[in-house]
Design an enzyme around this catalytic site. Structure first.
Site, PDB file in Angstrom:
ATOM      1  N   HIS A 215     -49.356  26.889 -14.441  1.00  0.00           N
ATOM      2  CA  HIS A 215     -49.575  25.914 -13.662  1.00  0.00           C
ATOM      3  C   HIS A 215     -50.949  26.124 -13.475  1.00  0.00           C
ATOM      4  CE1 HIS A 215     -47.575  28.828 -11.245  1.00  0.00           C
ATOM      5  NE2 HIS A 215     -48.516  28.525  -9.879  1.00  0.00           N
TER       6      HIS A 215
ATOM      7  N   HIS B 136     -41.226  25.217 -20.671  1.00  0.00           N
ATOM      8  CA  HIS B 136     -40.539  27.145 -19.428  1.00  0.00           C
ATOM      9  C   HIS B 136     -42.161  28.384 -20.715  1.00  0.00           C
ATOM     10  CE1 HIS B 136     -40.289  29.536 -16.109  1.00  0.00           C
ATOM     11  NE2 HIS B 136     -40.169  30.280 -17.660  1.00  0.00           N
TER      12      HIS B 136
ATOM     13  N   CYS C 142     -35.433  28.306 -13.451  1.00  0.00           N
ATOM     14  CA  CYS C 142     -37.375  28.633 -12.746  1.00  0.00           C
ATOM     15  C   CYS C 142     -37.399  26.989 -12.204  1.00  0.00           C
ATOM     16  CB  CYS C 142     -38.094  27.852 -13.732  1.00  0.00           C
ATOM     17  SG  CYS C 142     -39.852  27.649 -13.998  1.00  0.00           S
TER      18      CYS C 142
ATOM     19  N   HIS D  97     -53.712  24.299 -10.491  1.00  0.00           N
ATOM     20  CA  HIS D  97     -54.153  24.416  -9.430  1.00  0.00           C
ATOM     21  C   HIS D  97     -55.656  23.133  -9.772  1.00  0.00           C
ATOM     22  CE1 HIS D  97     -51.807  26.521  -7.167  1.00  0.00           C
ATOM     23  NE2 HIS D  97     -51.993  28.219  -7.908  1.00  0.00           N
TER      24      HIS D  97
ATOM     25  N   GLY E 160     -51.987  36.360  -7.590  1.00  0.00           N
ATOM     26  CA  GLY E 160     -51.214  35.781  -6.090  1.00  0.00           C
ATOM     27  C   GLY E 160     -50.526  34.543  -7.264  1.00  0.00           C
TER      28      GLY E 160
ATOM     29  N   ASP F 196     -48.629  19.870  -4.653  1.00  0.00           N
ATOM     30  CA  ASP F 196     -48.321  20.966  -4.484  1.00  0.00           C
ATOM     31  C   ASP F 196     -47.746  21.127  -2.577  1.00  0.00           C
ATOM     32  OD1 ASP F 196     -49.668  24.161  -5.255  1.00  0.00           O
ATOM     33  OD2 ASP F 196     -48.343  23.703  -2.796  1.00  0.00           O
TER      34      ASP F 196
ATOM     35  N   CYS G  28     -39.269  24.274 -14.367  1.00  0.00           N
ATOM     36  CA  CYS G  28     -38.667  23.261 -15.007  1.00  0.00           C
ATOM     37  C   CYS G  28     -37.674  22.199 -14.434  1.00  0.00           C
ATOM     38  CB  CYS G  28     -37.496  24.538 -15.954  1.00  0.00           C
ATOM     39  SG  CYS G  28     -38.420  25.284 -16.820  1.00  0.00           S
TER      40      CYS G  28
END
Ligand code: 5GP
Ligand code: ZN
Length: 120
Positions: free
Chosen positions: A106, A52, A10, A108, A99, A36, A13
């Site tokens: 996570h 995770h 991942c 944003h 999406g 990002d 991770c």
């Protein structure tokens, strides 16, 4: 999956474990935030648990403290980025229609420009 709840395949991770470089802006025992790689606004940070979890759909009551820390981190970083006055958005995508492209929970943190609603 390791004992620490991390998946070796991942990308997030691996960023959390500092095995892959990222522009990390804050880090605690449980939460990491980094810029990002493909920013969609002047401020575009990703806030993730080190553990995770595939998405918000996996969150359980026991992760309440973790969620609180993520939201506190967002508010703190918005201030540090100078967007606390102008406003900011905290978004988490779950699944294909939303999406989601990385299967590690996570959030944003977006700001620094006016944003439309609803998102596309
Ligand atoms: P999603 O589409 O899953 O909601 O968001 C995944 C985000 O992760 C995207 O905005 C994408 O630009 C970002 N991203 C994907 N891989 C990497 C990476 O290796 N490093 C960084 N810093 N961001 C990444
Ligand atoms: Zn992961």
């Amino acid at each position: 999956m390791t004992e620490l709840g991390q998946a070796s395949d991942c990308i997030f991770c691996r960023i959390a474990a500092k095995q892959v470089p990222a522009d990390i802006v804050s880090s605690s025992d449980a939460v990491v935030a980094f810029r990002d790689a493909n920013p969609q606004a002047p401020t575009h940070l990703l806030i993730i648990p080190k553990e995770h979890l595939e998405s918000a759909a996996q969150l359980q009551e026991v992760q309440g403290d973790l969620l609180a820390e993520i939201f506190q981190t967002a508010a703190h970083l918005a201030k540090a980025e100078g967007i606390d006055g102008s406003g900011w958005r905290l978004v988490t995508n779950v699944g294909p229609d939303a999406g989601q492209s990385v299967s590690h929970l996570h959030f944003h943190l977006l700001g620094g420009r006016p944003m439309r609603w609803p998102p596309g």
